[in-house]
Design an enzyme around this catalytic site. Sequence first.
Site, PDB file in Angstrom:
ATOM      1  N   ASP A  30       0.864  -1.178   0.000  1.00  0.00           N
ATOM      2  CA  ASP A  30       0.000   0.000   0.000  1.00  0.00           C
ATOM      3  C   ASP A  30       0.905   1.234   0.000  1.00  0.00           C
ATOM      4  OD1 ASP A  30      -1.724   2.194   1.003  1.00  0.00           O
ATOM      5  OD2 ASP A  30      -3.159   0.583   1.353  1.00  0.00           O
ATOM      6  N   ILE A  31       0.622   2.192  -0.862  1.00  0.00           N
ATOM      7  CA  ILE A  31       1.483   3.387  -0.930  1.00  0.00           C
ATOM      8  C   ILE A  31       1.234   4.343   0.231  1.00  0.00           C
ATOM      9  CG2 ILE A  31       1.871   3.246  -3.412  1.00  0.00           C
ATOM     10  CD1 ILE A  31      -0.090   5.630  -3.703  1.00  0.00           C
ATOM     11  N   HIS A  94     -10.422  -5.909  -2.423  1.00  0.00           N
ATOM     12  CA  HIS A  94      -9.024  -6.051  -2.035  1.00  0.00           C
ATOM     13  C   HIS A  94      -8.927  -6.356  -0.554  1.00  0.00           C
ATOM     14  CE1 HIS A  94     -10.045  -1.733  -1.884  1.00  0.00           C
ATOM     15  NE2 HIS A  94      -9.087  -1.561  -0.978  1.00  0.00           N
ATOM     16  N   HIS A  96      -6.615  -6.031   2.776  1.00  0.00           N
ATOM     17  CA  HIS A  96      -5.501  -5.342   3.430  1.00  0.00           C
ATOM     18  C   HIS A  96      -4.882  -6.300   4.440  1.00  0.00           C
ATOM     19  CE1 HIS A  96      -6.247  -0.979   2.429  1.00  0.00           C
ATOM     20  NE2 HIS A  96      -7.405  -1.508   2.071  1.00  0.00           N
TER      21      HIS A  96
END
Length: 129
Positions: A30-31, A94, A96
Amino acid sequence: MADSIFTKIIKGEIPCHKIYEDDRVIAFLDIHPIKPGHTLVIPKKQVEQFTELDPEDYSYLMASSQLIAQQLQKILGAKRILVRIEGLDVEHTHVHLIPTEDEKGIYEQDLNAEPDHTALAKMAEKLTF
């Protein structure tokens, strides 16, 4: 349905800090990580909500997430890996995976912060398998 940002990543149109990929899922950092090593696991099939995944694809996504979480735990020595399934900020299911030592484990992301691509690249190198 228009391609999501994740579908564009899957197609190679947008770069990412990839740590895992096979023919059905891709995992990348994750950015805007909540914690170092915060990883997203994405089915390559664009589906807005996880409830829309067929049972086989859902099982594969979760089994892949477990495999990747085990790698995160092994490499980072994290006490726990938090799991969140989303499709809110990006209309593409998605998962996490968030390494943590904190028992409470609830953190917010700063989506306005400039991504630290150098740190992300180093972490991706460390976690890639």
